[in-house]
Structure formats: structure tokens, C-alpha cells
Design an enzyme around this catalytic site. Sequence first.
Site: not given
Length: 319
Positions: A159, A181, A183, A267-268
Site C-alpha cells: 500500500d 483508485g 489517487d 495501469t489501472g
Amino acid sequence: MSQDGLSLFSRALWGPDGSPEDAATKRDWNDVAPIRRPEPIPPPQMLLSNAEMQAIASGYIPMDMNDKWFAFMEGDGLFLHRSWTGLGIYEVTFVAKETGFMITSARVESDPESYKRDSAIGERERLRDLIVHVSGEPMPPLLPILIQSKPQLEAVLGDITAERVDAIVNPASADLLGGGGVDLAIHRAAGPELRSYCMTLGPCELGRAKISPGFRLSARWVIHTVGPQWRGGSDGEPVLLESCYRESLAQADEVGAESVAFPAIATGAHGCPRTAAAEIAVNTVRSTPTKVRQIRFVCFDMPTLKAYQRLLGETESVR
């Protein structure tokens, strides 16, 4: 060609008035000779703002004999010549995008009597430094010095909001006010003070970065960068993603951060393939001059971690 007679590139760069009258041209130097034996090299992946591109397009005339370069632009092409001999060494072609100016192709002199060239990769980095130089910045340190100061790279599963580093990088929305996400997780962990501070920073352009305090995070700083939406990779996304890493390291250097944690930017929900994104991340931080000593790639799942493991191998740290 636009209706006013200007090229589309010139109009995008200078507007309807065209280039200034005092821009350097090849007529400003004696005996300018073209490249005798041009050879393509991998173009530097650079994202230039309008102001940076205008500085380059204004041309470069050396101020003393210790400066070995003379540069001028014709249309969308930049020509770099040795100031002592007038011999052409590099030719670069630019393209105007909505997000800035990028390099589409580059060539170097391959005639050993004119220029003793480095490897293709070495020439790409040398050309990058030279483009920065002719934009008005001091010439960067020599490559051997940069190699000695390479940061240690490592990849972890975890994390990013819990990382105990000087700075963490936030894959931010353009308004910097917290999206989804990673952010959103960073904004929640930092507390409402982060959003309030980001309101004063204003929006951030694609491929750029801005910095804020970390507030309630363990990290002292949060570096916000806006990654590209993946559209297949042919619309400048790799250049923009590389710029995210370079700009983030530049922000870290500004505040003296010695350790930085990066997520897998874009990448999300932005859809960048994890393998391609990891290659861009690792290659960019390895080649970017920085004072940062430790870079940690914090991966959100095992497939992403494995992509970094394959790239870092045994020479660097994975945990």
C-alpha cells in the site's frame, strides 16, 4: 500548409504571426554543412511545453569557443552542428500534440571522419542532453558521473500510502482534487488538508507533475502526476508516461527527497498494459539524472510485481 502560408507545425508553435525575426538560421554561421552519412537512432522520449519548444526553435548560437554547438530549426526539423567546423551531427523532427511537442525521428552522423559516435542508446541520451542545452539550460554532467549516482531500485507488493519514504507519487486526476483508485486512497490517508492544498496548485497537464506536503501521510511529500489514457500506444502515450516519471523525479530533486515510492502509473482505469508500463518506468528512472538515492515501485497485485521482477532481475532488490 495553413491558409496564411505557415506550416501547421509553425502555426501550432508560434501562432499566426510565425517565428520571430531574430530566430537563428543557418545563415548565422559560416560554412554549415549537412550530415554526410545520416543514420537513424532511437529518438529521445521528450515532452516539451510550448515555451520550451519556442526556446529551441529560436535557435542557439554559442557565446564562447568552449561551446561546441550551433543549432537552428527549419520547419519541424532541428539541426545541430559543430560550431568549430559547421559539420552537421544531429537532425531531429518534432510533432505538435495537444499535450505538447514530441520527437518523431532522429538521425546522427555516422561518418567517423566527421564524428566519432557512441552506441545508439548512448547517442539518444547525448542528444537529449543537447536538446536541453540548446533550450537555454546548462549542459548536464558527463554520463560517467550520472552512472555513479544511479538510485537503488526495488519493487514491493503493498500500500503506497503506508510507505515510509521522503515522497510518494500520486497518479492524480488533472484537477488534483482526488479521483479514484490510488489517487482517492492517497487523499483519504493524507486527510482533507491535501485537497485544500491541491486547490491552490491548480490543474496539472498530462505528463507533468506538481508537489504538495504529505500532511497525515508518513511521507513528507506527495508528487502528483497525470498519466495518459491508453489508446493503443500510438498516440504519444509512452512519451507522456515517461514524462510522468521524469517530471516526478525533477520535483523530488527540487525538495531534496532522497527516497521516492512510485505506483504503477496509468495501469489501472487508464488501461496501460502492466508490462509496457513497467518497462517504461524502470527504463526511465534508470536513465534520468536525479539526486534521489532510492526508488521503490509499489505494486498493487502479484502480476504487476512479477512484471517488475523480470525487469529488475538479480541486480536490484525485490521484496
